[in-house]
Every structure is written in structure tokens, then in C-alpha cells.
Design a protein around this motif. Structure first.
Motif, mmCIF file in Angstrom:
data_model
loop_
_atom_site.group_PDB
_atom_site.id
_atom_site.type_symbol
_atom_site.label_atom_id
_atom_site.label_comp_id
_atom_site.label_asym_id
_atom_site.label_seq_id
_atom_site.Cartn_x
_atom_site.Cartn_y
_atom_site.Cartn_z
ATOM 1 N N GLY A 160 5.486 -3.381 -6.603
ATOM 2 C CA GLY A 160 4.219 -2.834 -7.080
ATOM 3 C C GLY A 160 4.179 -2.653 -8.585
ATOM 4 O O GLY A 160 5.208 -2.669 -9.270
ATOM 5 N N ASN A 161 2.967 -2.468 -9.088
ATOM 6 C CA ASN A 161 2.716 -2.494 -10.532
ATOM 7 C C ASN A 161 2.201 -1.170 -11.085
ATOM 8 O O ASN A 161 1.426 -1.154 -12.044
ATOM 9 N N ASP A 162 2.609 -0.050 -10.504
ATOM 10 C CA ASP A 162 2.168 1.259 -10.994
ATOM 11 C C ASP A 162 2.958 1.742 -12.197
ATOM 12 O O ASP A 162 2.552 2.697 -12.865
ATOM 13 N N ALA A 191 0.855 -1.178 0.000
ATOM 14 C CA ALA A 191 0.000 0.000 0.000
ATOM 15 C C ALA A 191 0.897 1.236 0.000
ATOM 16 O O ALA A 191 2.010 1.199 0.520
ATOM 17 N N PRO A 192 0.410 2.330 -0.569
ATOM 18 C CA PRO A 192 1.223 3.543 -0.605
ATOM 19 C C PRO A 192 1.094 4.360 0.675
ATOM 20 O O PRO A 192 0.238 4.080 1.531
ATOM 21 N N ALA A 193 1.949 5.360 0.805
ATOM 22 C CA ALA A 193 1.746 6.370 1.842
ATOM 23 C C ALA A 193 0.495 7.169 1.495
ATOM 24 O O ALA A 193 0.164 7.362 0.328
ATOM 25 N N PRO A 202 6.994 4.786 -4.172
ATOM 26 C CA PRO A 202 7.272 3.788 -3.143
ATOM 27 C C PRO A 202 6.000 3.104 -2.645
ATOM 28 O O PRO A 202 4.957 3.742 -2.454
ATOM 29 N N LEU A 203 6.102 1.818 -2.467
ATOM 30 C CA LEU A 203 5.018 0.989 -1.950
ATOM 31 C C LEU A 203 5.523 0.356 -0.665
ATOM 32 O O LEU A 203 6.707 0.036 -0.537
ATOM 33 N N TYR A 204 4.614 0.150 0.281
ATOM 34 C CA TYR A 204 5.013 -0.382 1.584
ATOM 35 C C TYR A 204 4.314 -1.714 1.843
ATOM 36 O O TYR A 204 3.164 -1.875 1.466
ATOM 37 N N ASN A 219 7.041 -0.876 -10.698
ATOM 38 C CA ASN A 219 7.576 0.284 -10.007
ATOM 39 C C ASN A 219 9.098 0.191 -10.002
ATOM 40 O O ASN A 219 9.677 -0.894 -10.088
ATOM 41 N N ARG A 220 9.710 1.349 -9.910
ATOM 42 C CA ARG A 220 11.166 1.422 -9.937
ATOM 43 C C ARG A 220 11.616 2.610 -9.093
ATOM 44 O O ARG A 220 10.807 3.442 -8.688
ATOM 45 N N GLY A 221 12.897 2.672 -8.802
ATOM 46 C CA GLY A 221 13.433 3.778 -8.024
ATOM 47 C C GLY A 221 14.612 3.346 -7.191
ATOM 48 O O GLY A 221 14.958 2.161 -7.127
#
Length: 444
Positions: free
Chosen positions: A312-314, A280-282, A319-321, A345-347
Motif C-alpha cells: 500500500g501507498n499510505d 483495503a484496510p481493517a 496494515p493493508l489486506y 507502507n512499512r512495518g
């Protein structure tokens, strides 16, 4: 030969089966790349089935899009998570008017965060405003986020029917190590092909308890698929599958946190890898508070344990938690030719990536999808195998590889095994170290 020397595992499908699977996987990737209509359709279908089934069968939610965010966010209806002891809560007075304690039955006694429920209907905007006022008073608070499995708001990314890649066989790495999969639980039907031999289910995936009963529910088989991934790469490790989701496949920040803690406590004294193929995101800059507490507890109490989570698949640097919490290893997705998957997702917070397009693993018996669509009905027989795509299916590969390395060396901790796994590997900007384990399915 060491286990690592066998990776990536070979693709044993015939050309005809591979071409069949390629068609299914193309559709999965298309959906994972799509926002908007597919998400709306999925959410409305889930809500409609909840209403049809009656309260108590599913997890009612509110939905919103935070300012400046491309994400649709879901939260449990009328609920907040607060990080405060009962004495502090009693001091808050009017700030909590209308709220009452609502911790779920069987919650971990290790937990400090509490869930509060508003006695009447409360909009997403009002819940967020209430949380903001509590934070201004010095009390960490936020909505009780829905914690989706990797594809929940990506529409109809259904698994495709395929064949087993190989018979089950041990690899001789028998030093004790456990992989705990926190997910939807395991299918209730035992398999006859040995792939679930010895897998322990701490929660059964109900499969089809919400009408229509002739079709499996949303997200059925997610935990069984993850367990099959682990068994392919680390067939000799202990596999324990926990269920944190409600009957409709949705879980909350609170329920995910409870199962993370339970998985860690159950394995006290063992070498442990916890796999979290959800996130889940912030919300309003605040990450999910219950999961944050759970990760901090596990890190402090069991410092050698490793938590591996899907990124995550956005398709963005969002960031995903729990993946983005300090100490958790975030895993992104690559295509079968080891280039970045467009949906992943990447980063800088992503530690490593592996193939997440067209992964083959064990699946559950039943008819999919949850709602009939012309030309897409597929029945999965007993001992089914499926192709599926997403970062949900990259994290179990890394969890399994860590367990396999630990299985070869009784002195190796999961943290050290992860470092060993990614050492010296090529990297991709935003995707971390490239680790090739399962072949996946090419889309062209």
C-alpha cells in the motif's frame, strides 16, 4: 548462469529518455506523497463519472474516515459482508431488518461469507453501526469494503509514456509454474511485440466504457502493466490475468475474494503464485472478511501456493489486506537506489521490498488521464510502454522472481522459492529483505 545471477535487470534507456522519464516519475511520486486535495479530486471525479454514466456502469460507494485513522475508507453502497450460514442469518431477526441477500453473480461456491444489501439508502455510519451490532451478537460482519488498486485515493498518479527496455526473450526456465494476477484484466488489443504471447486473460480490461469515451477509464492498464512486469523477470512462466474490478476500476472485498479463490482453484495441481496488487484496510478493527476467508481457504487447500500482495501507498505503518493476513507475503517499495520510498507502507508485517519508483512495463492503447488537464494529455499507441510508481508494481516483481526460481527447479515449491529469494539479503527496518529486480527510475 542462474536466473538470479542476472538480477537486477539492466536499464537500457538512453540518457535523453531517462531524463524524460525522470520528469514523469517525479510527478507520480509527488502525488503518491500527497493526501487531501488530490484524494478528494480523484474521488469526486470517479463519483461524477458514475452519475454521468448511470448506475450499473460503475460501483457506487460511500466514504468515511474511521476515528483515529488517517485513511479515507470506501465501501460499497448499502452493503455488508457477514460470515454466517443461512440458518444463523435467519435467527438474527430484527438485526437484519431491511437487508436482503445480494451476492454477486458467479460468486465462488467455496465462499461462506455472504453479502447483504439494505433496501434503501444507508449512510456509512449506519452501515458500520449495523455491523457492530451483528458482531456483538457473535456474527462476524463489516462493510463490503472497496478494494482499491494501489493508488486509487492518491489522486492523479498517471503513468508516463516511455520505451521498451528490451525485446522479448525467453530465459530457458521452463519447468511449469503459474503466476495468477488478480487485477483489472488484460487489454483487449493484442500486442505485436510478443510481450503478451501466451498470457491468458480471464477478464478483459474494458478501458473506456464510461463517458467520455475518447479517454480511457480510471485505472485502465493496471493488469496489463503487472503482466508485463512478470514477463520481464519470468518470461517462461504461465501468466493468467483475472479481473475483479467493475467498469470504473473499483472492486469489492467480495469480488476480490471470489477471484482469489478462482485463481487458486483454476491452478489445482500446478505450482502457483497469486499476485494481489490491491488492498483495503481493517474497518473498526475488523479486516475484510471475504478476503480473509479466501486467504484461509487457499492456505488450507493449496498449502504450497504463495500469495504475494502490495503493502500500500499510505506512507505509514498501516496494515493493508490481503498483504497483512498471515501467510501472505507483503511487499513494500524502494527507490532506485534501494532506500525506502516515502509513499510506501512499512512495518513488521512487510516481508520484503523492491524498487517501486518509475517501473517500466507494458501499457494499453488510449488517451490519459480520464479528465483533461492542461499540459498532461498523453496518447499511448499500440504496443505502449509506460513508467509507473507504487507498491502495486513491487508485488509482481516478487511474484515473478519466485516463479523464475521455480522454473529452474521442478522440485521447488513457491513457498520454498520465496524463502530462497530473500535468504541472506540485506534488510531495512520496516521494509524487510531488499530484493533488487528491475532498475526503476531515479528522480534526481
Amino acid at each position: 548462469m542462474t536466473i538470479a545471477a542476472q538480477w537486477p535487470l539492466p536499464d537500457t534507456r538512453t540518457p535523453a529518455q531517462l531524463e524524460h522519464d525522470r520528469q514523469d516519475v517525479r510527478g507520480q511520486v509527488t502525488v503518491l506523497e500527497t493526501d487531501g486535495a488530490a484524494q478528494e479530486s480523484t474521488l469526486e471525479s470517479i463519483r461524477a463519472r458514475q452519475v454521468f454514466a448511470g448506475r450499473g456502469r460503475g460501483l457506487p460507494f460511500v466514504r468515511f474516515t474511521p476515528n483515529g485513522s488517517p485513511r479515507i475508507v470506501l465501501a460499497a453502497e448499502n452493503q455488508l459482508v457477514v460470515d454466517a450460514d443461512p440458518q444463523r442469518l435467519a435467527q438474527l431477526g430484527g438485526l437484519l431488518a431491511g437487508y436482503e441477500p445480494a451476492d454477486r453473480p458467479g460468486r465462488s461456491d467455496r465462499r461462506r461469507t455472504r453479502v447483504l444489501r439494505y433496501a434503501q439508502g444507508r449512510s456509512a455510519e449506519a452501515l458500520r453501526a449495523d455491523a457492530r451490532r451483528l458482531r456483538q451478537a457473535g456474527v462476524p460482519a463489516n462493510v463490503n469494503s472497496i478494494v482499491p488498486l494501489g493508488y486509487v485515493i492518491k489522486g492523479s498518479s498517471y503513468p508516463g509514456l516511455t520505451v521498451a527496455p528490451r525485446p522479448f526473450a525467453t530465459n530457458g526456465a521452463n519447468q511449469p509454474v503459474r503466476v495468477a494476477i488478480v487485477d483489472t484484466g488484460m487489454a483487449p488489443q493484442p500486442r505485436t511485440d510478443a510481450w503478451d504471447t501466451g498470457v491468458v486473460a480471464k477478464g478483459t480490461d474494458p478501458l473506456n466504457v464510461i463517458e467520455p469515451l475518447d479517454r480511457n477509464d480510471w485505472f485502465s492498464g493496471h493488469g496489463t502493466f503487472g503482466a508485463g512486469i512478470v514477463r520481464q523477470i519470468a518470461p517462461d512462466c504461465e501468466v493468467v490475468v483475472y479481473r475483479f474490478t467493475a467498469a470504473d476500476g473499483l472492486g469489492t472485498d467480495e469480488s476480490a475474494a471470489d477471484m482469489l479463490i478462482r485463481a487458486a482453484d483454476d491452478a489445482a495441481g500446478k505450482r502457483l503464485v497469486i499476485n494481489a496488487s490491491f488492498g483495503a484496510p481493517a474497518v473498526d478493527g475488523v479486516p475484510p472478511l471475504a478476503m480473509q476467508e479466501a486467504v484461509a481457504y487457499i492456505s488450507a487447500t493449496y498449502p504450497d501456493a504463495l500469495i504475494v500482495a502490495s503493502a500500500g501507498n499510505d506512507g505509514r505503518d498501516l496494515p493493508l489486506y490481503p498483504a497483512a493476513f498471515p501467510g501472505v507475503k507483503a511487499v513494500g517499495a524502494l527507490t532506485s537506489d534501494l532506500t525506502p520510498a516515502s509513499f510506501s507502507n512499512r512495518g513488521s508485517w512487510v516481508h520484503c521490498s523492491t524498487v517501486g519508483v518509475g517501473i517500466v512495463s507494458t501499457f494499453v492503447e488510449g488517451l490519459l488521464p480520464p479528465e483533461p488537464r492542461i499540459g498532461t494529455d498523453v496518447h499511448f499507441a499500440p504496443d505502449a510502454w509506460a513508467t509507473w510508481s507504487g507498491t502495486s508494481f513491487t508485488a509482481p516483481q516478487i511474484s515473478a522472481a519466485v516463479a523464475a526460481l521455480c522454473g529452474e527447479d521442478a522440485t521447488l515449491t513457491p513457498q520454498a522459492a520465496f524463502d530462497q529469494l530473500i535468504a541472506g539479503r540485506p534488510t531495512v527496518n520496516g521494509f524487510g529483505a531488499v530484493v533488487h529486480l528491475l532498475p526503476g527510475t531515479p528522480t534526481s
